[in-house]
Design a protein around this motif. Sequence first.
Motif, PDB file in Angstrom:
ATOM      1  N   ASP A  95     -54.744  -5.615  67.070  1.00  0.00           N
ATOM      2  CA  ASP A  95     -53.516  -5.009  67.500  1.00  0.00           C
ATOM      3  C   ASP A  95     -52.427  -5.058  66.517  1.00  0.00           C
ATOM      4  O   ASP A  95     -51.924  -6.356  66.114  1.00  0.00           O
ATOM      5  CB  ASP A  95     -53.083  -5.725  69.004  1.00  0.00           C
ATOM      6  N   ASN A 144     -53.813 -11.142  67.282  1.00  0.00           N
ATOM      7  CA  ASN A 144     -54.962 -10.293  67.706  1.00  0.00           C
ATOM      8  C   ASN A 144     -55.209  -9.319  66.626  1.00  0.00           C
ATOM      9  O   ASN A 144     -54.290  -8.287  66.573  1.00  0.00           O
ATOM     10  CB  ASN A 144     -54.856  -9.742  68.893  1.00  0.00           C
ATOM     11  N   GLN A 189     -56.131  -4.290  57.964  1.00  0.00           N
ATOM     12  CA  GLN A 189     -55.304  -4.395  58.939  1.00  0.00           C
ATOM     13  C   GLN A 189     -54.114  -5.280  58.747  1.00  0.00           C
ATOM     14  O   GLN A 189     -52.783  -4.942  59.003  1.00  0.00           O
ATOM     15  CB  GLN A 189     -55.833  -5.121  60.214  1.00  0.00           C
ATOM     16  N   SER A 235     -49.508  -6.946  67.203  1.00  0.00           N
ATOM     17  CA  SER A 235     -49.510  -8.527  67.193  1.00  0.00           C
ATOM     18  C   SER A 235     -49.581  -9.169  65.855  1.00  0.00           C
ATOM     19  O   SER A 235     -48.864 -10.172  65.750  1.00  0.00           O
ATOM     20  CB  SER A 235     -50.939  -8.849  68.032  1.00  0.00           C
TER      21      SER A 235
END
Length: 425
Positions: A383, A380, A253, A386
Amino acid sequence: MGGNEFVVVANRLPVDKVGDHYEVSPGGLVAALAPVLRSRGGCWVGWPGDTSSDLAPFTFDGISLVPVCLDQDDFEGFYEGFSNSTLWPLYHDLIVTPDYNQDWWERYVAVNEKFARATAETAAENATVWVQDYQLQLVPGMLRELRPDLTIGFFLHIPFPAPALFQQLPWRDEILAGLSGCDLIGFQRTTDEENFRLLTTNIRTGTFPISIDAEEIEQATESSISQLRTSLGDPKHVLLGVDRMDYTKGILQRLLAVEELLEEGLLDDVAVVQLATPSRERLGHYRKTRREVEEAIGRINGRFGEIGRPIVHYVHRGVAKDKLGVYYSAADIMLVTPFKDGMNLVAKEYVAAHPDGDGALVLSEFAGAAVELNQAYLCNPFDLGSIKSAIVAATEPDPARMRAMYDWVMEHDVTRWAHDFLEAL
Ligand code: ADP
Ligand code: F6P
């Protein structure tokens, strides 16, 4: 009965036997507890990390070690199976689906018995025994039966899930019964403790956020920092990730967030260093995570790197502590983006490497460390937007935030953690 007044019991010894030599074992538990045992004395009962040895007790780096040997069936059923394919994903809020398997459970019981017996033989009369982590949750109950004279503490290094998740576990009652052999259970965060207390109130509990041996973090020299930055092509921003290669850590991520920022022109002149220790490598979810991370690194370098100047510099090996210190010191932005993490000591190690207020920490709200390091650039990890915003904000950091976190970590180190737990026990 043995002669040790203070005994730590953990799945792994602080060193792994690799062929005919020893290497420091991976993970935060060992990083935190080894300095505690070196300074307090006592002995450490644990597995030497392979399935071929039958080792006698020995001393390593000032710590007295009592090996518990596992065979291949133990390794597959207890370690890879019940510990890391059932409990690990269940306690990390089902990031992947846990497997429930009766044979693995039976191995978990049998191996916990091995640990309990070895500990009973090692501990002196009325000794204090401190059992560690999710792999050994039945040991307190077994030990209480074998040795009613002992004072028994237990510390859970990983999160404890909400009751609605824990209750999926077909052996939930047996786990709670095993833990109830303790005089005190410690958790990383109050939410973990509260989750546990919704299931039972018969056991004494407390919250004791674990920490690092802050003084051991090497302050790198200017020349080693500039040498490292030069080897990365002297970019404006050095971003760093340091993790076990685990699906809980959100490594993919953070890479995707960087990729989007590069694509949108919101970040440039950047080098990302990702250090990842190999972990639980035979398990499918770990293989998939590694494959996806390596694919993303290849793609990002193909899209945005130049010959001799990649964007992402990747090492899939353990790195020596002094070298790690140079990476921490040289990094402008540390990326710690787990979906769920008991604490995350890497975040605290980075802070301890920045006494002057330079650097910036991007930290997941779902890491235990976010409770104490709330001056970080919180994000987060579910997300991407974010994570991206936190990275952009961290490119112009506020030194006061890093200084506040540094002061906190220096005051709340692992010696204080061990003292607080053992005093309460
Ligand atoms: P976990 O216990 O889940 O692995 P933590 O962040 O709490 O996570 O602890 C990880 C420990 O392992 C830290 O002390 C960190 O310095 C060390 N570590 C992680 N990756 C590496 C690496 N590539 N090389 C050397 N040490 C590492
Ligand atoms: O608490 C984190 C932890 O799971 C420890 O229990 C464990 O020793 C460490 O991470 C590393 O994992 P493993 O022992 O499976 O390599």
